[in-house]
Design a protein around this motif. Structure first.
Motif, PDB file in Angstrom:
ATOM      1  N   PRO A 141      37.185  33.953  40.180  1.00  0.00           N
ATOM      2  CA  PRO A 141      37.904  35.022  39.483  1.00  0.00           C
ATOM      3  C   PRO A 141      37.406  35.216  38.058  1.00  0.00           C
ATOM      4  CG  PRO A 141      39.280  33.057  39.714  1.00  0.00           C
ATOM      5  CD  PRO A 141      38.063  32.836  40.548  1.00  0.00           C
ATOM      6  N   ILE A 142      36.779  34.191  37.483  1.00  0.00           N
ATOM      7  CA  ILE A 142      36.200  34.347  36.151  1.00  0.00           C
ATOM      8  C   ILE A 142      35.051  35.340  36.206  1.00  0.00           C
ATOM      9  CG2 ILE A 142      34.938  33.166  34.316  1.00  0.00           C
ATOM     10  CD1 ILE A 142      36.517  30.662  34.942  1.00  0.00           C
ATOM     11  N   GLU A 143      34.317  35.317  37.299  1.00  0.00           N
ATOM     12  CA  GLU A 143      33.172  36.204  37.465  1.00  0.00           C
ATOM     13  C   GLU A 143      33.589  37.564  38.021  1.00  0.00           C
ATOM     14  OE1 GLU A 143      28.697  35.887  39.390  1.00  0.00           O
ATOM     15  OE2 GLU A 143      30.358  34.945  40.443  1.00  0.00           O
ATOM     16  N   ALA A 144      34.455  37.575  39.028  1.00  0.00           N
ATOM     17  CA  ALA A 144      34.762  38.808  39.754  1.00  0.00           C
ATOM     18  C   ALA A 144      36.093  39.438  39.366  1.00  0.00           C
ATOM     19  CB  ALA A 144      34.748  38.534  41.262  1.00  0.00           C
ATOM     20  N   GLY A 145      36.953  38.702  38.668  1.00  0.00           N
ATOM     21  CA  GLY A 145      38.273  39.228  38.339  1.00  0.00           C
ATOM     22  C   GLY A 145      39.311  38.798  39.367  1.00  0.00           C
ATOM     23  N   ASP A 146      40.542  38.611  38.917  1.00  0.00           N
ATOM     24  CA  ASP A 146      41.581  38.078  39.796  1.00  0.00           C
ATOM     25  C   ASP A 146      41.954  39.017  40.938  1.00  0.00           C
ATOM     26  OD1 ASP A 146      42.855  39.962  38.158  1.00  0.00           O
ATOM     27  OD2 ASP A 146      43.935  38.438  37.014  1.00  0.00           O
ATOM     28  N   GLU A 147      42.099  40.313  40.654  1.00  0.00           N
ATOM     29  CA  GLU A 147      42.529  41.249  41.686  1.00  0.00           C
ATOM     30  C   GLU A 147      41.494  41.391  42.787  1.00  0.00           C
ATOM     31  OE1 GLU A 147      45.286  44.035  38.760  1.00  0.00           O
ATOM     32  OE2 GLU A 147      43.160  44.444  39.017  1.00  0.00           O
ATOM     33  N   ALA A 148      40.218  41.422  42.412  1.00  0.00           N
ATOM     34  CA  ALA A 148      39.162  41.564  43.413  1.00  0.00           C
ATOM     35  C   ALA A 148      39.119  40.355  44.344  1.00  0.00           C
ATOM     36  CB  ALA A 148      37.810  41.758  42.726  1.00  0.00           C
ATOM     37  N   VAL A 149      39.273  39.156  43.785  1.00  0.00           N
ATOM     38  CA  VAL A 149      39.269  37.947  44.616  1.00  0.00           C
ATOM     39  C   VAL A 149      40.491  37.936  45.528  1.00  0.00           C
ATOM     40  CG1 VAL A 149      39.365  35.429  44.606  1.00  0.00           C
ATOM     41  CG2 VAL A 149      37.936  36.626  42.931  1.00  0.00           C
ATOM     42  N   LEU A 150      41.635  38.374  44.998  1.00  0.00           N
ATOM     43  CA  LEU A 150      42.843  38.458  45.820  1.00  0.00           C
ATOM     44  C   LEU A 150      42.612  39.385  47.011  1.00  0.00           C
ATOM     45  CD1 LEU A 150      45.832  38.278  46.571  1.00  0.00           C
ATOM     46  CD2 LEU A 150      46.317  39.931  44.757  1.00  0.00           C
ATOM     47  N   MET A 151      42.002  40.536  46.777  1.00  0.00           N
ATOM     48  CA  MET A 151      41.753  41.482  47.870  1.00  0.00           C
ATOM     49  C   MET A 151      40.776  40.903  48.883  1.00  0.00           C
ATOM     50  SD  MET A 151      41.795  45.268  46.061  1.00  0.00           S
ATOM     51  CE  MET A 151      40.593  44.895  44.783  1.00  0.00           C
ATOM     52  N   ALA A 152      39.762  40.193  48.410  1.00  0.00           N
ATOM     53  CA  ALA A 152      38.797  39.583  49.327  1.00  0.00           C
ATOM     54  C   ALA A 152      39.461  38.509  50.175  1.00  0.00           C
ATOM     55  CB  ALA A 152      37.632  38.996  48.532  1.00  0.00           C
ATOM     56  N   GLN A 153      40.411  37.786  49.596  1.00  0.00           N
ATOM     57  CA  GLN A 153      41.073  36.712  50.326  1.00  0.00           C
ATOM     58  C   GLN A 153      41.954  37.234  51.451  1.00  0.00           C
ATOM     59  OE1 GLN A 153      43.042  34.255  47.382  1.00  0.00           O
ATOM     60  NE2 GLN A 153      41.164  33.171  46.860  1.00  0.00           N
ATOM     61  N   ARG A 154      42.327  38.506  51.402  1.00  0.00           N
ATOM     62  CA  ARG A 154      43.092  39.079  52.506  1.00  0.00           C
ATOM     63  C   ARG A 154      42.215  39.333  53.737  1.00  0.00           C
ATOM     64  NH1 ARG A 154      48.281  41.133  51.624  1.00  0.00           N
ATOM     65  NH2 ARG A 154      49.240  39.840  50.006  1.00  0.00           N
ATOM     66  N   LYS A 155      40.911  39.333  53.565  1.00  0.00           N
ATOM     67  CA  LYS A 155      39.940  39.425  54.668  1.00  0.00           C
ATOM     68  C   LYS A 155      40.130  40.688  55.525  1.00  0.00           C
ATOM     69  CE  LYS A 155      39.667  34.369  55.049  1.00  0.00           C
ATOM     70  NZ  LYS A 155      39.796  33.193  55.963  1.00  0.00           N
ATOM     71  N   LEU A 156      40.465  41.798  54.883  1.00  0.00           N
ATOM     72  CA  LEU A 156      40.632  43.044  55.622  1.00  0.00           C
ATOM     73  C   LEU A 156      39.323  43.808  55.758  1.00  0.00           C
ATOM     74  CD1 LEU A 156      43.980  44.397  54.093  1.00  0.00           C
ATOM     75  CD2 LEU A 156      43.634  43.386  56.352  1.00  0.00           C
ATOM     76  N   CYS A 157      38.530  43.824  54.694  1.00  0.00           N
ATOM     77  CA  CYS A 157      37.315  44.631  54.675  1.00  0.00           C
ATOM     78  C   CYS A 157      36.434  44.178  53.516  1.00  0.00           C
ATOM     79  CB  CYS A 157      37.664  46.114  54.546  1.00  0.00           C
ATOM     80  SG  CYS A 157      38.588  46.520  53.035  1.00  0.00           S
ATOM     81  N   PRO A 158      35.198  44.665  53.436  1.00  0.00           N
ATOM     82  CA  PRO A 158      34.323  44.278  52.323  1.00  0.00           C
ATOM     83  C   PRO A 158      34.901  44.722  50.988  1.00  0.00           C
ATOM     84  CG  PRO A 158      33.063  45.304  54.092  1.00  0.00           C
ATOM     85  CD  PRO A 158      34.499  45.520  54.428  1.00  0.00           C
ATOM     86  N   VAL A 159      34.690  43.890  49.958  1.00  0.00           N
ATOM     87  CA  VAL A 159      35.133  44.189  48.603  1.00  0.00           C
ATOM     88  C   VAL A 159      33.947  44.038  47.658  1.00  0.00           C
ATOM     89  CG1 VAL A 159      36.669  43.542  46.714  1.00  0.00           C
ATOM     90  CG2 VAL A 159      37.478  43.368  49.080  1.00  0.00           C
ATOM     91  N   TRP A 160      33.706  45.071  46.866  1.00  0.00           N
ATOM     92  CA  TRP A 160      32.643  45.039  45.863  1.00  0.00           C
ATOM     93  C   TRP A 160      33.215  45.447  44.517  1.00  0.00           C
ATOM     94  CZ3 TRP A 160      27.060  44.525  46.057  1.00  0.00           C
ATOM     95  CH2 TRP A 160      26.585  44.056  47.292  1.00  0.00           C
ATOM     96  N   ILE A 161      32.632  44.918  43.447  1.00  0.00           N
ATOM     97  CA  ILE A 161      33.066  45.286  42.108  1.00  0.00           C
ATOM     98  C   ILE A 161      31.892  45.817  41.302  1.00  0.00           C
ATOM     99  CG2 ILE A 161      34.952  43.618  42.048  1.00  0.00           C
ATOM    100  CD1 ILE A 161      33.092  41.868  40.242  1.00  0.00           C
ATOM    101  N   GLY A 162      32.223  46.479  40.204  1.00  0.00           N
ATOM    102  CA  GLY A 162      31.214  46.987  39.287  1.00  0.00           C
ATOM    103  C   GLY A 162      31.866  47.926  38.291  1.00  0.00           C
ATOM    104  N   ARG A 163      31.480  47.819  37.042  1.00  0.00           N
ATOM    105  CA  ARG A 163      32.057  48.718  36.046  1.00  0.00           C
ATOM    106  C   ARG A 163      31.710  50.164  36.348  1.00  0.00           C
ATOM    107  NH1 ARG A 163      31.726  45.393  30.261  1.00  0.00           N
ATOM    108  NH2 ARG A 163      32.797  43.517  31.066  1.00  0.00           N
ATOM    109  N   ASP A 164      30.529  50.377  36.931  1.00  0.00           N
ATOM    110  CA  ASP A 164      30.160  51.705  37.428  1.00  0.00           C
ATOM    111  C   ASP A 164      30.567  51.774  38.895  1.00  0.00           C
ATOM    112  OD1 ASP A 164      29.070  54.122  38.152  1.00  0.00           O
ATOM    113  OD2 ASP A 164      26.996  53.396  38.155  1.00  0.00           O
ATOM    114  N   ARG A 165      31.647  52.509  39.169  1.00  0.00           N
ATOM    115  CA  ARG A 165      32.148  52.550  40.534  1.00  0.00           C
ATOM    116  C   ARG A 165      31.172  53.220  41.491  1.00  0.00           C
ATOM    117  NH1 ARG A 165      35.374  51.146  37.041  1.00  0.00           N
ATOM    118  NH2 ARG A 165      37.484  51.848  37.207  1.00  0.00           N
ATOM    119  N   VAL A 166      30.358  54.117  41.003  1.00  0.00           N
ATOM    120  CA  VAL A 166      29.337  54.745  41.853  1.00  0.00           C
ATOM    121  C   VAL A 166      28.341  53.694  42.325  1.00  0.00           C
ATOM    122  CG1 VAL A 166      27.425  56.389  41.927  1.00  0.00           C
ATOM    123  CG2 VAL A 166      29.565  57.019  40.790  1.00  0.00           C
ATOM    124  N   GLY A 167      27.881  52.872  41.399  1.00  0.00           N
ATOM    125  CA  GLY A 167      26.950  51.813  41.753  1.00  0.00           C
ATOM    126  C   GLY A 167      27.566  50.809  42.710  1.00  0.00           C
ATOM    127  N   ALA A 168      28.840  50.469  42.478  1.00  0.00           N
ATOM    128  CA  ALA A 168      29.521  49.519  43.358  1.00  0.00           C
ATOM    129  C   ALA A 168      29.669  50.093  44.760  1.00  0.00           C
ATOM    130  CB  ALA A 168      30.897  49.169  42.782  1.00  0.00           C
TER     131      ALA A 168
END
Length: 330
Positions: free
Chosen positions: A104-131
């Motif tokens: 979570p230090i690298e990816a942020g707490d909310e993103a890791v929480l969403m990934a832990q639900r194992k519903l679908c792929p999760v990607w992060i990036g300050r530029d949402r287009v790039g992500a």
């Protein structure tokens, strides 16, 4: 911003200074939006529908639980969603895949929480287009993308906008930053496709959302679960580093639990010192905070899982708009 928050829900003498700055912020925000709408600043259209979940205020309002709920709804309807997020609170700037084991230090707490639900792929990036592009390249099976907290990210074109409103705090004093909590004027709500009110009264044309949760799991052993009644009579402490900590403490009270509350700023980076001094039979926390405490938690740490509950009409609205050709879903 943390020090200013106390001025966002009332009028204080400091507003003599804050309001002129707020006016400048409003002009800049409106100019930026006009530049994107006129094409002077370039926005990007991706090959799959984009659903944006955001808000017009600073702080948490329930966007992440709603995003997860929508992901499940889309899966149940035969779609293959992916989720993108800014990765707020994390150190990563470039597009990055988020996994159950991600930091979570690298990816942020909310993103890791969403990934832990194992519903679908999760990607992060300050530029949402790039992500989003990175997600679609890595997962070509994804045919729809949910953008968690992207309402003001106008570089990414969207097919459906959802604004989440905190039903308790609403819009504070109604001023834009830094005089109030608004990122954009209230008139922005007239331009979104749907408004979801979290924890408060919704009008006929809005959607009401509640967070439901009554089961806990042990942070060191997720197979160990407990109900609220299991904690009756114990010395309980609760910590929350979310946008509105009191909402979590109130939820625990409604479950019949009397706790010593420890509020922290949103996205607070917890350390062992935050837990070591607490003398309790059990320490209760949110899922969002749990991902940051997992490496140094003790056997007293219990996590309340919550899920969004709202009507399925919003799912129908989304599918009707993103499937104009009448595509049949499963």
């Amino acid at each position: 911003m943390q020090g200013l928050e106390q001025h966002w829900y009332r009028i204080t003498p400091l507003h003599l200074i804050l309001l002129p700055i707020s006016f400048i912020f409003q002009v800049l925000a409106a100019t930026r939006r006009v530049l994107y709408r006129s094409g002077i600043l370039t926005s990007v259209k991706l090959p799959v529908p984009i659903i944006v979940v955001g808000n017009i205020t600073v702080g948490g309002s329930g966007k992440t639980p709603l995003t997860l709920w929508l992901a499940q709804q889309l899966i149940d309807s035969g779609w293959h969603p992916g989720i993108i997020s800014r990765g707020h609170g994390g150190t990563t700037k470039s597009p990055l895949a988020v996994y159950v084991s991600s930091s979570p230090i690298e990816a942020g707490d909310e993103a890791v929480l969403m990934a832990q639900r194992k519903l679908c792929p999760v990607w992060i990036g300050r530029d949402r287009v790039g992500a989003a592009r990175a997600l679609l390249k890595a997962h070509p099976e994804c045919d729809i993308v949910l953008s968690d907290d992207g309402l003001q990210h106008y570089r990414l074109q969207r097919d459906f906008e959802i604004a989440v409103v905190d039903g308790v705090r609403r819009f504070g004093n109604g001023f834009l930053l830094p005089a109030g909590p608004l990122r954009e004027p209230l008139s922005r709500l007239t331009q979104v496709d749907a408004i979801v009110v979290h924890g408060g009264a919704a009008t006929e044309d809005q959607h009401s959302m509640q967070l439901f949760g009554q089961s806990f799991y042990n942070l060191l052993n997720s197979n160990a679960t407990a109900q609220a009644a299991d904690f009756f009579g114990q010395r309980l402490h609760a910590l929350a580093g979310i946008g509105h900590p009191q909402r979590f403490f109130t939820h625990l009270n409604l479950l019949g639990l009397k706790v010593q509350a420890h509020p922290f700023p949103d996205h607070h980076r917890f350390t062992p010192a935050d837990l070591d001094y607490i003398e309790a039979d059990a320490i209760l926390m949110t899922e969002k905070d749990a991902v940051k405490c997992a490496t140094f938690a003790n056997e007293k740490c219990w996590v309340l899982r919550v899920d969004a509950q709202l009507d399925s009409l919003i799912t129908q609205q989304i599918l009707e708009k993103v499937t104009p050709d009448g595509r049949q879903t499963a």
